[in-house]
Design a protein around this motif. Sequence first.
Motif, PDB file in Angstrom:
ATOM      1  N   ASP A 406      33.307  54.306   5.501  1.00 49.18           N
ATOM      2  CA  ASP A 406      33.138  53.808   4.335  1.00 49.18           C
ATOM      3  C   ASP A 406      34.214  52.634   4.255  1.00 49.18           C
ATOM      4  O   ASP A 406      34.393  52.358   3.097  1.00 49.18           O
ATOM      5  CB  ASP A 406      33.511  54.945   3.369  1.00 49.18           C
ATOM      6  N   TYR A 468      39.673  69.520   0.197  1.00 45.45           N
ATOM      7  CA  TYR A 468      39.299  68.397   0.439  1.00 45.45           C
ATOM      8  C   TYR A 468      38.716  67.850   1.806  1.00 45.45           C
ATOM      9  O   TYR A 468      38.260  66.905   2.284  1.00 45.45           O
ATOM     10  CB  TYR A 468      39.685  66.988  -0.068  1.00 45.45           C
ATOM     11  N   ARG A 470      36.573  68.894   5.101  1.00 45.60           N
ATOM     12  CA  ARG A 470      35.392  69.784   5.238  1.00 45.60           C
ATOM     13  C   ARG A 470      34.631  69.351   6.616  1.00 45.60           C
ATOM     14  O   ARG A 470      34.862  68.357   7.038  1.00 45.60           O
ATOM     15  CB  ARG A 470      34.292  69.450   4.049  1.00 45.60           C
ATOM     16  N   LEU A 479      37.266  64.269   2.049  1.00 43.96           N
ATOM     17  CA  LEU A 479      36.597  63.678   0.885  1.00 43.96           C
ATOM     18  C   LEU A 479      37.547  62.909  -0.317  1.00 43.96           C
ATOM     19  O   LEU A 479      38.348  63.557  -0.577  1.00 43.96           O
ATOM     20  CB  LEU A 479      35.856  64.642   0.171  1.00 43.96           C
ATOM     21  N   VAL A 481      36.511  60.282  -2.598  1.00 42.25           N
ATOM     22  CA  VAL A 481      35.847  60.211  -3.928  1.00 42.25           C
ATOM     23  C   VAL A 481      34.643  60.604  -3.918  1.00 42.25           C
ATOM     24  O   VAL A 481      33.859  60.330  -3.093  1.00 42.25           O
ATOM     25  CB  VAL A 481      35.728  58.560  -4.166  1.00 42.25           C
ATOM     26  N   PRO A 482      34.426  61.828  -4.807  1.00 48.16           N
ATOM     27  CA  PRO A 482      32.962  62.291  -4.722  1.00 48.16           C
ATOM     28  C   PRO A 482      32.089  61.670  -5.386  1.00 48.16           C
ATOM     29  O   PRO A 482      32.186  60.363  -6.027  1.00 48.16           O
ATOM     30  CB  PRO A 482      33.291  63.843  -5.618  1.00 48.16           C
ATOM     31  N   ALA A 483      30.661  61.693  -4.928  1.00 45.62           N
ATOM     32  CA  ALA A 483      29.642  60.904  -5.240  1.00 45.62           C
ATOM     33  C   ALA A 483      29.447  60.416  -6.921  1.00 45.62           C
ATOM     34  O   ALA A 483      29.220  59.602  -7.204  1.00 45.62           O
ATOM     35  CB  ALA A 483      28.140  61.636  -4.802  1.00 45.62           C
ATOM     36  N   GLU A 484      29.936  61.371  -7.595  1.00 52.88           N
ATOM     37  CA  GLU A 484      29.759  61.296  -9.071  1.00 52.88           C
ATOM     38  C   GLU A 484      30.795  60.207  -9.635  1.00 52.88           C
ATOM     39  O   GLU A 484      30.335  59.903 -10.582  1.00 52.88           O
ATOM     40  CB  GLU A 484      29.497  62.859  -9.821  1.00 52.88           C
ATOM     41  N   SER A 486      31.738  57.722  -7.590  1.00 57.12           N
ATOM     42  CA  SER A 486      31.691  56.684  -6.819  1.00 57.12           C
ATOM     43  C   SER A 486      30.625  55.429  -7.426  1.00 57.12           C
ATOM     44  O   SER A 486      29.907  55.829  -8.167  1.00 57.12           O
ATOM     45  CB  SER A 486      31.502  56.872  -5.294  1.00 57.12           C
ATOM     46  N   ARG A 490      27.402  57.699  -3.711  1.00 55.64           N
ATOM     47  CA  ARG A 490      27.773  58.615  -2.395  1.00 55.64           C
ATOM     48  C   ARG A 490      29.143  59.088  -2.089  1.00 55.64           C
ATOM     49  O   ARG A 490      29.807  58.440  -2.898  1.00 55.64           O
ATOM     50  CB  ARG A 490      27.080  57.988  -1.091  1.00 55.64           C
ATOM     51  N   ASP A 491      29.186  60.167  -1.554  1.00 52.98           N
ATOM     52  CA  ASP A 491      30.794  60.684  -1.360  1.00 52.98           C
ATOM     53  C   ASP A 491      31.650  59.248  -0.759  1.00 52.98           C
ATOM     54  O   ASP A 491      30.937  58.792   0.290  1.00 52.98           O
ATOM     55  CB  ASP A 491      30.806  61.881  -0.524  1.00 52.98           C
ATOM     56  N   ILE A 493      34.412  58.795   2.096  1.00 54.23           N
ATOM     57  CA  ILE A 493      35.076  59.818   2.906  1.00 54.23           C
ATOM     58  C   ILE A 493      35.557  59.161   4.021  1.00 54.23           C
ATOM     59  O   ILE A 493      35.534  58.012   4.330  1.00 54.23           O
ATOM     60  CB  ILE A 493      34.189  60.879   3.821  1.00 54.23           C
TER      61      ILE A 493
END
Lengths: 620, 213
Positions: A406, A468, A470, A479, A481-484, A486, A490-491, A493
């Motif tokens: 990312d 966090y 995984r 992880l 920043v989770p998708a919701e 960002s 998208r996550d 990672i």
Amino acid sequence: MKNSTETADCRVIFQPVGKRVVVKAGTTLLEAGRVAGLMLSANCGGVGVCGRCRVTVVSGETSAPSENELAYFDSTDHGLGDRLACETRVASSVVVEVPQGSLGEGQRLQVTGSDTSSFAGDPMIATHQLVLVPPGLEDSRSDYGRIVDALKEQGASIDWTMHPETGAQLSHLARANGWKLTAYSRGNELIGFSSPNRTVVGLAVDVGCTKIAAYLVDLQTGEQLAASGSPNPQLPYGEDLITRLVFASKAPTQAELMAKLLRDTIGELASSLASTAGVNLHEIADICIVGNTAMMHLLLKMPVGQLLYAPFVSSIDRDIDVRATELSLPSAPGAQVHVLPAIGGFVGADHVAFILSHGIDRSSKVTVGIDIGTNTEIVVHDPRNGAFIATSVPSGPAFEGGHMSDGMRAASGAIEKVFHVDGKLMVQTIDGLAPVGICGSGIIDLLAELWRLNYINERGHLNRSSKYVRAGKNGLEFLLVPAELSGSGRDIILTQHDITEIQLAKAAVYAGIATLLEIAGTAVADVQEMVVAGAFGSFLDLSSAVAIGLLPRLPNATYAQIGNAAGAGAKLALISRTEREQARLIAKLVTRVELKQHESFNRLLARATRLPAHLVKAVL
Amino acid sequence: MPSSEEIKKAFAELNEDLALQLVKDALAAKMPAIEILTACQAGMTEVGKRFECQEYFVSDLMMSGEIFKQIGVLLEPGLKAGGSTTTGKVVFGTVKGDIHDIGKDIVVNMLKSANFEVIDLGVDVPPETFIKALKDSGATVVGMSGLLTLAFDSMKATVEAMKAAGLRDKVKVMVGGGPVDANVCKFVGADAWGADAQYAVTLAKGWLAAAKA
């Protein structure tokens, strides 16, 4: 049966911001841009009518131009790969160049550098205000003769030379301005003219691998009038130097293209700076350019084939003067471009400019200077024993966000800082937008925090039992920043593979510094100043850099982040003959070291991949 | 005296200080060098396994190579005296025009720890040096490393030189390095390519076993 090409994964790389994303074949470039978190303009909502999302497809297969596009572009644009992102569907992996105008927000480019504080008042260019006698029946002296006589009256009795293009400008401007002129000279050459009572300006340029910074400076006062930056236009042809050098080495037309891209961009920067500063392009009487070895070779169309093989031999490494018109740069007709000398190999003119700008050569302090990028240049100067050595280590694109899952360059929405509050990680993005990726400074912060908070061990291994952490597609991942939350949906990672890349990169830098100190015979405790230059180096959090062992912990040194030092050095050499001479001296004084020839480099390198609890013990 | 198991474990955990100390202790206590080497090789094999199942990474391989190199220096006198036998000979080098040696060193150390005698030619190695080393050593396996895309031309030239010297059908050729893949392997005329150091060991073992069979 499904058509397999419709579901194939296609990688889309957006340049120059360097954002990459994988989408299904058939996805439009506009959608791909959104997935990547790129703010492509689409005023019409992506229905192919406003033309704001204009992009250039540099490589890869895409759908045929739509009717809307055919209506919007003429056929030559199509030949160049120009498309509307909303109408273009990907059919394979593609590289797309997004012009600045098609982006909602720009990439952050660093153009500030330490100021040209010590103005010596000895520019290469002299300025003369002249009032000429108009020609008459009894006075048929040439236009040139009138200028020479007027200069003689001012005491400048020199055998002046002049290029025919300068002569053409003289004849035109003298008549247009009622025989009153500002004249510019360099040595015994008259190089250009302007209307009366005008100033004289110079252009300083730092050509970097990812960006070009340019400065317009008043040559009489040393004052900076305007500064601007632009992404390196070669980026679509390869993020790293080697790819571009290979491209240029394959065919003369490709070398021509690489040179033209740089020259055009410098020209465009000059035009925009001149208009900002309210000066005319023909009042640019001197140009000074610095850059890394590869960029200077490409700019000047010097041969690059031999730069690709060990032992990486330059074509010319002394300073070079060429007429600005040869590089198609807008300026006074007789203006020259001065390219600073290089130290040798990949330790280029930009490093000379860095040393010059901070006065590392004249400092009485034991100094380590470093400019971190895809290649990291390091210099060590120990005035006590006269050791003055430099090297270049390949540190890879990790620090610029490259090759990271990312990662992205420092553009809007990039996570530039990571810190923790009560053990909870927080991020800060450029322009405060929802995060879409992580840039270099954020990556270093993140690794430092993961280390401080024990998400990783000293070998950089993610702790698989941590919250966090995984199992991802390619091994463990963290992880951030989770998708919701960002901006890309998208996550965001950091994978174990990413961590390894950063470890290798930071180890190269650390081992490079440690090896140079060893060769110089300088103890870590004796270093008095650590100077960090460059865009990445300026936004870098020093405590994070030391925490992960990118930079050594120097117990008795002050650390300074000095911004675009190469640009500052170019400005110094532009406004001062003395500084230009000093740059020549630096290139002679500094010895280039090839780290590969030193056994300790590889020994230190393996250990320096670890996180520093071990380093402090075993290396320092 | 430290046990073989302790040495193996310290090595596998990449605990540099402990591994070196244990080896020194073992030598002082007159443990035969070949036994210590076997323990370290077992440790290296464990490192390779952990790398394959993504518990260890490239940086760990670099570290294991570094530890192995130092232990090698400690064991050398004892091994020479003992006249130990090796699995086979491998000639290895980074090809002409390229000076990348990190990956090459990892492979060389992995091969050494797998009991191969490795003739390490270093970096920027011209074809004639490969040929001479193959002739002098009688090795039947050769590895060429390179990271620069232009190194592929050098690899190809080296394979051509082997043909000209009449060696090509007597040796197995492996290539490796960042951008090396099946296409590169075919282009240069090698027998196989490896994406990581562990695979180089598998290849060499397989070839030598096939030659013996």
